[in-house]
Design a protein around this motif. Structure first.
Motif, PDB file in Angstrom:
ATOM      1  N   THR A 211       3.637 -11.456 117.765  1.00  0.00           N
ATOM      2  CA  THR A 211       3.135 -12.303 118.840  1.00  0.00           C
ATOM      3  C   THR A 211       3.838 -12.011 120.168  1.00  0.00           C
ATOM      4  OG1 THR A 211       4.718 -14.034 118.229  1.00  0.00           O
ATOM      5  CG2 THR A 211       2.501 -14.177 117.289  1.00  0.00           C
TER       6      THR A 211
ATOM      7  N   ALA B 180       1.469 -17.877 117.489  1.00  0.00           N
ATOM      8  CA  ALA B 180       0.167 -17.507 116.920  1.00  0.00           C
ATOM      9  C   ALA B 180      -0.786 -18.700 116.942  1.00  0.00           C
ATOM     10  CB  ALA B 180       0.350 -17.014 115.484  1.00  0.00           C
TER      11      ALA B 180
ATOM     12  N   PRO C  54      -2.981 -21.702 120.034  1.00  0.00           N
ATOM     13  CA  PRO C  54      -1.613 -21.297 119.733  1.00  0.00           C
ATOM     14  C   PRO C  54      -0.792 -22.511 119.279  1.00  0.00           C
ATOM     15  CG  PRO C  54      -2.354 -20.223 121.730  1.00  0.00           C
ATOM     16  CD  PRO C  54      -3.426 -21.213 121.363  1.00  0.00           C
TER      17      PRO C  54
END
Length: 353
Positions: A209, A247, A256
């Protein structure tokens, strides 16, 4: 040992939401309530006058030390000492944070753990607790308070970036749970707060990420193995701080995790009552194609307590101003700011300095 005993008492007291710091928070200005949430980077091996002024004015709640800030043990002690001195002038403790997972992710190359997580995962729980304790003692001598470790991710997919980077203790959920709990207990023994990461898990991610927007489309059943380490460690009382992933998770609203109320509800539903911290917000801003200020505002609105920035000092000055403007406009309600300040206050009271 004093810190460890204090934490045990704190976690026991926080079986219900902690409120002991709320009266103090209620008397704070909006600027201070915002400032206590910012964990910011330092540009080099010494703190700039501008950063020290921000600490003295209560506009910074924590500092993270990265590789660019490290030359030698005496230099690091001088740096952390200057940060503490500025915080003392503000009569407000400051959290000094680092990443010391082990293996390749180690800001202080002379300090333990030299082994990576996948190597340490083969050890027994007693040995892992000693590794955590040794790590904590080394960090405390340098003036640190928080280690953004251990990694609680369970890599259960082929091509997992956690596995490639050797940052996972095992691919077996219960083995990860035992390792994470033991290492965290060792950090606590040595007076350092662990931060389990990256909730609710990056075991299904094949890319980091830090560089790309990662979307995890698995359902809740498929994500459950990644929650096992958190369930066990929270039940064991060794989790004062949790880092929330960058994520996105379709099962919890597809945002997210740092912007997802569903992810935070999930974490609180596991019984966790401590403080939360974002992953690096610069990465989230870049991968989601927005400003750093907007990424921070969204995390703050969601209720993540500590906002982590690893970039330049100057960039976070602008973020502070944007967050204050949101608070003054009522888009960051004062009651929510005070709840975060209370959780952060419990953490700093136990660990800072």
């Amino acid at each position: 040992m004093a810190r460890r005993l204090a934490l045990v008492a704190l976690l026991a007291a926080c079986a219900l939401p902690c409120a002991s710091s709320a009266p103090a928070a209620a008397g704070n200005s909006l600027e201070r309530l915002i400032g206590t949430r910012l964990v910011v980077g330092v540009d080099g091996p010494t703190a700039t006058p501008a950063l020290l002024r921000r600490i003295r004015s209560g506009r910074v709640g924590g500092v993270i030390l990265m590789g660019r800030n490290v030359r030698s043990a005496p230099q690091v002690r001088a740096l952390t000492g200057s940060l503490r001195a500025a915080a003392a002038e503000a009569r407000r403790p400051i959290l000094i944070v680092t990443d010391q997972e082990g293996g390749a992710v180690r800001r202080f190359r002379w300090a333990p753990p030299a082994a990576s997580a996948d190597e340490m995962g083969r050890l027994g729980e007693a040995a892992l607790r000693r590794r955590g304790r040794d790590t904590a003692r080394a960090l405390e001598r340098l003036g640190l308070d928080v280690d953004l470790a251990p990694v609680a991710d369970v890599p259960t997919v082929e091509g997992s970036f956690i596995s490639r980077q050797r940052r996972g203790f095992s691919t077996i959920p219960m083995r990860v749970a035992k390792s994470v709990t033991a290492f965290s207990a060792g950090l606590l023994d040595g007076g350092i707060a662990p931060a389990l990461k990256h909730f609710p898990g990056l075991g299904l991610a094949t890319k980091t990420t830090d560089r790309v927007a990662v979307a995890i489309d698995a359902d809740e059943a498929a994500l459950e193995p990644g929650l096992v380490p958190y369930r066990r460690a929270i039940a064991a009382g060794v989790v004062p701080l949790v880092m929330v992933s960058n994520a996105s998770y379709a099962a919890y609203g597809a945002r997210p995790a740092a912007w997802s109320p569903g992810v935070l509800r999930l974490l609180r539903g596991l019984g966790f009552r401590g403080a939360t911290i974002t992953d690096a917000l610069e990465a989230l801003a870049t991968t989601q194609r927005m400003s750093l200020a907007e990424s921070a505002i969204r995390a703050a609105r969601t209720g993540v307590d500590l906002l982590l920035f690893v970039g330049s000092e100057r960039s976070t000055e602008r973020v502070f101003d944007a967050l204050v403007a949101e608070a003054r406009a009522g888009r960051l309600p004062r009651a929510a700011l005070e709840r975060s300040a209370a959780r952060i206050g419990e953490l700093t009271a136990t660990y800072a300095g």
